[in-house]
Design a protein around this motif. Structure first.
Motif, PDB file in Angstrom:
ATOM      1  N   THR A  34       0.862  -1.181   0.000  1.00  0.00           N
ATOM      2  CA  THR A  34       0.000   0.000   0.000  1.00  0.00           C
ATOM      3  C   THR A  34       0.901   1.235   0.000  1.00  0.00           C
ATOM      4  O   THR A  34       2.077   1.161   0.369  1.00  0.00           O
ATOM      5  CB  THR A  34      -0.913   0.030   1.246  1.00  0.00           C
ATOM      6  OG1 THR A  34      -0.099   0.079   2.422  1.00  0.00           O
ATOM      7  CG2 THR A  34      -1.842  -1.181   1.290  1.00  0.00           C
ATOM      8  N   ASP A  79      -6.455 -11.401   8.022  1.00  0.00           N
ATOM      9  CA  ASP A  79      -5.796 -10.483   7.087  1.00  0.00           C
ATOM     10  C   ASP A  79      -4.279 -10.487   7.282  1.00  0.00           C
ATOM     11  O   ASP A  79      -3.582  -9.578   6.838  1.00  0.00           O
ATOM     12  CB  ASP A  79      -6.358  -9.065   7.225  1.00  0.00           C
ATOM     13  CG  ASP A  79      -6.137  -8.466   8.605  1.00  0.00           C
ATOM     14  OD1 ASP A  79      -5.643  -9.172   9.502  1.00  0.00           O
ATOM     15  OD2 ASP A  79      -6.460  -7.284   8.794  1.00  0.00           O
ATOM     16  N   ARG A 105      -4.045  -5.328   3.336  1.00  0.00           N
ATOM     17  CA  ARG A 105      -5.232  -4.485   3.201  1.00  0.00           C
ATOM     18  C   ARG A 105      -5.518  -4.354   1.706  1.00  0.00           C
ATOM     19  O   ARG A 105      -4.636  -3.942   0.951  1.00  0.00           O
ATOM     20  CB  ARG A 105      -4.979  -3.109   3.822  1.00  0.00           C
ATOM     21  CG  ARG A 105      -6.200  -2.204   3.779  1.00  0.00           C
ATOM     22  CD  ARG A 105      -5.973  -0.896   4.533  1.00  0.00           C
ATOM     23  NE  ARG A 105      -5.024  -0.055   3.816  1.00  0.00           N
ATOM     24  CZ  ARG A 105      -3.950   0.513   4.358  1.00  0.00           C
ATOM     25  NH1 ARG A 105      -3.644   0.331   5.617  1.00  0.00           N
ATOM     26  NH2 ARG A 105      -3.147   1.255   3.622  1.00  0.00           N
ATOM     27  N   ASP A 106      -6.705  -4.749   1.299  1.00  0.00           N
ATOM     28  CA  ASP A 106      -7.110  -4.665  -0.106  1.00  0.00           C
ATOM     29  C   ASP A 106      -6.120  -5.381  -1.025  1.00  0.00           C
ATOM     30  O   ASP A 106      -5.790  -4.894  -2.112  1.00  0.00           O
ATOM     31  CB  ASP A 106      -7.282  -3.201  -0.537  1.00  0.00           C
ATOM     32  CG  ASP A 106      -8.357  -2.493   0.262  1.00  0.00           C
ATOM     33  OD1 ASP A 106      -9.366  -3.146   0.616  1.00  0.00           O
ATOM     34  OD2 ASP A 106      -8.190  -1.283   0.554  1.00  0.00           O
ATOM     35  N   ALA A 110       0.156  -3.924   3.978  1.00  0.00           N
ATOM     36  CA  ALA A 110       0.038  -2.676   4.729  1.00  0.00           C
ATOM     37  C   ALA A 110       1.134  -2.582   5.791  1.00  0.00           C
ATOM     38  O   ALA A 110       1.614  -1.496   6.102  1.00  0.00           O
ATOM     39  CB  ALA A 110      -1.333  -2.570   5.381  1.00  0.00           C
TER      40      ALA A 110
END
Length: 120
Positions: A34, A79, A105-106, A110
């Motif tokens: 990210t 996650d 994350r996504d 992260a």
């Protein structure tokens, strides 16, 4: 693009910290981290892709011929995930070992946490 946690762990090991080519390393960082990603290791904390790129290049420059080899399959939980590895010159005994933990994350990293392990 979104990646599985196992893919993120493996790509980070080989395409970021195991990559000698600065352009390929940076492209991988842009793909799998990210923008606000953080890398925690025993000597410091590095925030953002630019800092992760800088420190990954510095680490690789200290041993450009070393390769990272997973010693177990990546593990996923929620996650997060982890991968255990050894590093050293191909054909020689490993010089050191570690475990990478990530929080995704996504579909991107992260947070990355590096712990050094005792060689077995």
């Amino acid at each position: 693009m979104s990646y599985s946690i196992s893919t993120l762990l493996t790509r980070n090991l080989h395409d970021v910290f195991g990559e000698n080519d600065p352009a390929r390393r940076r492209a991988a960082i842009d793909e799998i981290f990210t923008e606000d990603g953080v890398f925690y290791e025993p000597r410091g904390v590095y925030r953002g892709r630019d800092e992760i790129d800088r420190v990954a290049g510095e680490i690789k420059a200290t041993h450009p011929d070393f390769r990272y080899q997973p010693i177990a399959e990546p593990e996923e939980l929620g996650d997060g995930g982890r991968i255990q590895w050894v590093s050293g010159r191909p054909g020689e005994a490993p010089a050191y070992a570690g475990t990478d933990f990530i929080i995704a994350r996504d579909g991107r990293i992260a947070a990355l946490y590096l712990f050094f392990d005792k060689l077995r």
